[in-house]
Design an enzyme around this catalytic site. Structure first.
Site, PDB file in Angstrom:
ATOM      1  N   GLU A 246     -74.170  36.963  -7.208  1.00 32.71           N
ATOM      2  CA  GLU A 246     -73.720  38.318  -6.890  1.00 32.71           C
ATOM      3  C   GLU A 246     -72.372  38.593  -7.535  1.00 32.71           C
ATOM      4  O   GLU A 246     -71.601  37.668  -7.783  1.00 32.71           O
ATOM      5  CB  GLU A 246     -73.512  38.458  -5.369  1.00 32.71           C
ATOM      6  CG  GLU A 246     -74.716  38.140  -4.565  1.00 32.71           C
ATOM      7  CD  GLU A 246     -74.407  38.104  -3.064  1.00 32.71           C
ATOM      8  OE1 GLU A 246     -73.454  38.752  -2.625  1.00 32.71           O
ATOM      9  OE2 GLU A 246     -75.141  37.409  -2.359  1.00 32.71           O
ATOM     10  N   LYS A 248     -68.638  39.293  -7.552  1.00 29.25           N
ATOM     11  CA  LYS A 248     -67.566  38.976  -6.600  1.00 29.25           C
ATOM     12  C   LYS A 248     -66.539  40.101  -6.662  1.00 29.25           C
ATOM     13  O   LYS A 248     -65.897  40.304  -7.679  1.00 29.25           O
ATOM     14  CB  LYS A 248     -66.908  37.642  -6.969  1.00 29.25           C
ATOM     15  CG  LYS A 248     -65.834  37.213  -5.976  1.00 29.25           C
ATOM     16  CD  LYS A 248     -65.242  35.878  -6.370  1.00 29.25           C
ATOM     17  CE  LYS A 248     -64.431  35.266  -5.251  1.00 29.25           C
ATOM     18  NZ  LYS A 248     -63.340  36.103  -4.759  1.00 29.25           N
ATOM     19  N   ARG A 253     -62.691  40.891   2.915  1.00 27.21           N
ATOM     20  CA  ARG A 253     -63.964  40.589   3.555  1.00 27.21           C
ATOM     21  C   ARG A 253     -63.989  41.190   4.948  1.00 27.21           C
ATOM     22  O   ARG A 253     -63.036  41.027   5.710  1.00 27.21           O
ATOM     23  CB  ARG A 253     -64.118  39.087   3.644  1.00 27.21           C
ATOM     24  CG  ARG A 253     -65.442  38.642   4.215  1.00 27.21           C
ATOM     25  CD  ARG A 253     -65.562  37.176   4.012  1.00 27.21           C
ATOM     26  NE  ARG A 253     -66.838  36.635   4.372  1.00 27.21           N
ATOM     27  CZ  ARG A 253     -67.245  35.441   3.949  1.00 27.21           C
ATOM     28  NH1 ARG A 253     -66.464  34.724   3.177  1.00 27.21           N
ATOM     29  NH2 ARG A 253     -68.391  34.957   4.316  1.00 27.21           N
ATOM     30  N   ARG A 268     -61.356  38.222   7.774  1.00 28.87           N
ATOM     31  CA  ARG A 268     -61.782  36.819   7.708  1.00 28.87           C
ATOM     32  C   ARG A 268     -60.942  35.946   8.630  1.00 28.87           C
ATOM     33  O   ARG A 268     -61.337  34.840   8.959  1.00 28.87           O
ATOM     34  CB  ARG A 268     -61.748  36.305   6.266  1.00 28.87           C
ATOM     35  CG  ARG A 268     -60.382  36.344   5.636  1.00 28.87           C
ATOM     36  CD  ARG A 268     -60.462  36.024   4.167  1.00 28.87           C
ATOM     37  NE  ARG A 268     -60.668  34.615   3.939  1.00 28.87           N
ATOM     38  CZ  ARG A 268     -61.009  34.097   2.775  1.00 28.87           C
ATOM     39  NH1 ARG A 268     -61.182  34.883   1.738  1.00 28.87           N
ATOM     40  NH2 ARG A 268     -61.151  32.814   2.626  1.00 28.87           N
ATOM     41  N   ARG A 414     -66.455  25.380   4.249  1.00 27.43           N
ATOM     42  CA  ARG A 414     -66.287  25.612   2.817  1.00 27.43           C
ATOM     43  C   ARG A 414     -67.120  24.560   2.107  1.00 27.43           C
ATOM     44  O   ARG A 414     -66.679  23.440   1.889  1.00 27.43           O
ATOM     45  CB  ARG A 414     -64.807  25.471   2.429  1.00 27.43           C
ATOM     46  CG  ARG A 414     -64.482  26.037   1.063  1.00 27.43           C
ATOM     47  CD  ARG A 414     -63.052  25.767   0.669  1.00 27.43           C
ATOM     48  NE  ARG A 414     -62.075  26.578   1.365  1.00 27.43           N
ATOM     49  CZ  ARG A 414     -61.822  27.861   1.104  1.00 27.43           C
ATOM     50  NH1 ARG A 414     -62.470  28.466   0.151  1.00 27.43           N
ATOM     51  NH2 ARG A 414     -60.913  28.515   1.783  1.00 27.43           N
ATOM     52  N   LYS A 420     -67.813  30.185  -5.964  1.00 25.33           N
ATOM     53  CA  LYS A 420     -67.242  31.337  -6.666  1.00 25.33           C
ATOM     54  C   LYS A 420     -66.953  30.954  -8.103  1.00 25.33           C
ATOM     55  O   LYS A 420     -66.517  29.835  -8.376  1.00 25.33           O
ATOM     56  CB  LYS A 420     -65.976  31.816  -5.963  1.00 25.33           C
ATOM     57  CG  LYS A 420     -64.951  30.729  -5.721  1.00 25.33           C
ATOM     58  CD  LYS A 420     -63.800  31.233  -4.893  1.00 25.33           C
ATOM     59  CE  LYS A 420     -62.886  30.088  -4.497  1.00 25.33           C
ATOM     60  NZ  LYS A 420     -61.836  30.440  -3.581  1.00 25.33           N
TER      61      LYS A 420
HETATM   62  P1  AMP Z   1     -61.901  33.415  -2.433  1.00 30.82           P
HETATM   63  O1  AMP Z   1     -61.206  34.415  -1.557  1.00 30.82           O
HETATM   64  O2  AMP Z   1     -61.404  33.390  -3.844  1.00 30.82           O
HETATM   65  O3  AMP Z   1     -62.008  32.064  -1.779  1.00 30.82           O
HETATM   66  O4  AMP Z   1     -63.420  33.898  -2.596  1.00 30.82           O
HETATM   67  C1  AMP Z   1     -64.284  34.067  -1.510  1.00 30.82           C
HETATM   68  C2  AMP Z   1     -64.216  35.496  -1.033  1.00 30.82           C
HETATM   69  O5  AMP Z   1     -64.786  36.381  -1.992  1.00 30.82           O
HETATM   70  C3  AMP Z   1     -65.021  35.789   0.201  1.00 30.82           C
HETATM   71  O6  AMP Z   1     -64.381  35.372   1.369  1.00 30.82           O
HETATM   72  C4  AMP Z   1     -65.146  37.303   0.132  1.00 30.82           C
HETATM   73  O7  AMP Z   1     -64.012  37.914   0.716  1.00 30.82           O
HETATM   74  C5  AMP Z   1     -65.084  37.601  -1.350  1.00 30.82           C
HETATM   75  N1  AMP Z   1     -66.312  38.164  -1.914  1.00 30.82           N
HETATM   76  C6  AMP Z   1     -66.366  39.163  -2.814  1.00 30.82           C
HETATM   77  N2  AMP Z   1     -67.615  39.452  -3.159  1.00 30.82           N
HETATM   78  C7  AMP Z   1     -68.422  38.620  -2.465  1.00 30.82           C
HETATM   79  C8  AMP Z   1     -69.846  38.427  -2.410  1.00 30.82           C
HETATM   80  N3  AMP Z   1     -70.689  39.146  -3.134  1.00 30.82           N
HETATM   81  N4  AMP Z   1     -70.288  37.450  -1.574  1.00 30.82           N
HETATM   82  C9  AMP Z   1     -69.448  36.703  -0.833  1.00 30.82           C
HETATM   83  N5  AMP Z   1     -68.105  36.848  -0.864  1.00 30.82           N
HETATM   84  C10 AMP Z   1     -67.592  37.792  -1.671  1.00 30.82           C
END
Ligand code: AMP
Length: 551
Positions: A246, A248, A253, A268, A414, A420
């Site tokens: 998907e 990102k 969130r 979150r 996690r 990601k």
């Molecule tokens: P990070 O904050 O870099 O650890 O990346 C994870 C975060 O990406 C998640 O907690 C979401 O807030 C965000 N996110 C954005 N798009 C998506 C998606 N399609 N699916 C899941 N998380 C997403």
């Protein structure tokens, strides 16, 4: 139940560093408690009076506690401050100060767990004018009746630093041992409820069977499932088998709960931000069924349809006043990506089924309400994943998420099942040495740029073709400029003098015999034309190699 008994348990827990010993101390104590007390102790053992899902807090600053201690022991606030400084901790300072206590309270009754618990909860609710005096009077009621050791742990609880070396894991194991329940079941119950008072009470009253029945409740937030950094796409997709990939989004969130007629929005960190996002509440009311649910998604701020930097959405969420004005200035867009509960808990269903439910229940007929852009990937369509990454980055999103389609939702974890894949924040400045004309309608434009880095002799060595990140106007501009410095053209390939510098972002450096450096870049994206830079400013092959080594 006397508070002193719990305090003796705190002391015993503080006195050992051995986890098994701590577990046994907790287990033996829990066995002695009645159903009302055990719930409170479940929270007090972790140093609080609210469950982990709650955003409520005792909310008393150290200065106020010091003032109350001073009054309780009949000394000055500055003496208390000195003692805290000397001992490095308010609890130990209390032991010293209470031993010299000059005031005695007549007719004092022993503190009970119930009274302490309720008083501490009351503190969080006091606001408004004269709140300081009311807080002090509650603190004094507690502290003037407390023994030295009670004061030690009371003040530490109030300042939210219990320091007994007890984390969630030890409390969990203690509950499991006390009632002879499988640790995994206690762990799951805690994960789903985020509430040790419920878990401890249920363990006592209903044992393993009752705990197994605990589940998500719309209205009570759960810790979100978190993502790890992804290994290369070509490695991870075959490993997963089937993945949901998907876009990102770079926003915030949201976990949105509907419980009866009530909609609540949590971050979150489980903070309730419903008040800051009234238009999101409306969107959910209008575009999802009026059933109980928990869904997750990312909200981003937009202007003219384009995502705005992350700070904009942060300002919206933090805003307490003038929400209406902010709504107009910072329009929001939602991208939902998971459903944890719809009429019944769904976290144990595979992601692919949850996604299907989401598609069935969300009406995406308005611009603001969307599902995340996604593709289903297997080892047979990896180029589509790369394409999704490129389109996501070009649309100024952060990258892609790669999720194992067969997996349940595991709150707070996690793991390797949700990954990601972002464009490396690091960029290199590279020089254009050639390019390829497009095909069809794009035949007049050079759409792909052969870029190079500088070696130790100041020669340029190719490293990648960059074809993403530029809008049509910029393509046209670059094509014009390259024609001016053309050396030769053969078929669709053009060779140019090294004059134009591009800033290029990429996801990783890989070995590649196809390019002169022996390396190449995955997902190169043109970030900027560096008109301010010339050939002498181009990054070196050496820098590329050191980035490769240090990855
Ligand atoms: P990070 O904050 O870099 O650890 O990346 C994870 C975060 O990406 C998640 O907690 C979401 O807030 C965000 N996110 C954005 N798009 C998506 C998606 N399609 N699916 C899941 N998380 C997403």
């Amino acid at each position: 139940m006397k508070y002193q008994e719990l305090v003796d348990i705190y002391s015993a827990l503080e006195a050992t560093t051995k986890r098994l010993e701590k577990t046994s101390i907790i287990a033996e104590y829990l066995k002695k408690l009645d159903e009302d007390t055990i719930g409170k102790v479940g929270l007090l053992l972790r140093g609080g009076v609210f469950p982990a899902w709650s955003s409520e807090e005792i909310g008393i600053g150290t200065k106020l506690v010091e003032r109350a201690v001073a009054e309780a022991v009949g000394t000055t606030q500055s003496k208390v401050e000195d003692a805290v400084r000397d001992n490095g901790d308010i609890g130990l300072a209390c032991i010293e100060l209470y031993s010299k206590k000059s005031q005695t309270t007549f007719f004092s009754q022993p503190l009970t767990i119930d009274f302490v618990f309720k008083s501490l909860q009351k503190l969080s609710k006091i606001t408004g004018s004269k709140s300081t005096n009311r807080k002090i009077s509650i603190l004094l009621e507690l502290l003037s009746q407390a023994s030295a050791s009670e004061a030690k742990y009371l003040t530490r609880t109030i300042t939210e630093e219990l320091r007994i070396g007890v984390g969630d894991g030890v409390v969990r194991d203690g509950i499991a041992q006390a009632f002879n329940i499988d640790k995994k079941i206690v762990e799951r119950a805690q994960m789903l409820t985020n509430d040790f008072s419920v878990v401890a009470r249920t363990a006592l009253l209903e044992g393993e069977e009752g705990l197994s029945k605990l589940n998500l409740t719309p209205g009570t937030p759960v810790k979100p499932m978190l993502a790890q950094l992804s290994p290369p796409v070509a490695e991870i997709i075959p490993e997963m088998g089937t993945a949901i990939c998907e876009t990102k989004y770079d926003g915030i969130r949201l976990q949105v709960h509907r419980n009866g007629d009530e909609i609540n929005i949590f971050t979150r960190r489980l903070e309730n931000i419903t008040h800051a996002l009234p238009e999101i509440v409306d969107l959910f009311n209008e575009h999802l069924p009026h059933e109980d649910y928990i869904v997750e998604g990312e909200v981003i701020a937009t202007r003219d349809g384009k995502p705005l930097p992350f700070q904009n959405i942060l300002h919206r969420v933090r805003r307490k006043y003038n929400v209406e004005e902010a709504m107009e200035n910072v329009p929001l867009k939602l991208f939902l990506f998971d459903v944890l509960y719809y009429e019944i808990p769904m976290i144990d269903n595979p992601l692919i089924e949850r996604r299907q439910t989401l598609e069935e229940i969300v009406d995406t007929s308005v611009d603001e309400m969307n599902l995340s852009t996604m593709i289903i990937a297997t080892q047979d369509n990896i180029p589509e994943v790369e394409e999704l990454f490129e389109t996501s980055i070009s649309a100024q999103h952060e990258g892609i998420m790669i999720k194992d389609a067969s997996q349940p939702y595991i709150p707070g974890i996690r793991g390797k099942k949700m990954l990601k894949y972002k464009a490396e924040p690091e960029t290199l400045d590279m020089i254009i040495v050639g390019g390829t004309y497009g095909i069809g309608k794009r035949g007049d434009f050079i759409g792909s740029y052969l870029v190079a880095l500088r070696d130790e002799n100041d020669d340029f060595k190719t490293v990648a073709y960059a074809a993403t990140g530029l809008d049509d106007a910029t393509l046209e501009y670059l094509t014009g400029k390259m024609k001016e410095i053309e050396i030769s053209t053969k078929g669709r390939e053009i060779v140019v003098e090294p004059k134009i510098v591009l800033e290029i972002a990429f996801s990783e450096i890989v070995e590649s015999p196809e390019y002169e450096t022996g390396y190449s870049l995955r997902f190169p994206v043109v970030k900027n034309i560096r008109k301010d830079k010339g050939p002498g400013d181009v990054d070196t092959v050496e820098r590329l190699l050191s980035m490769y080594e240090s990855r």
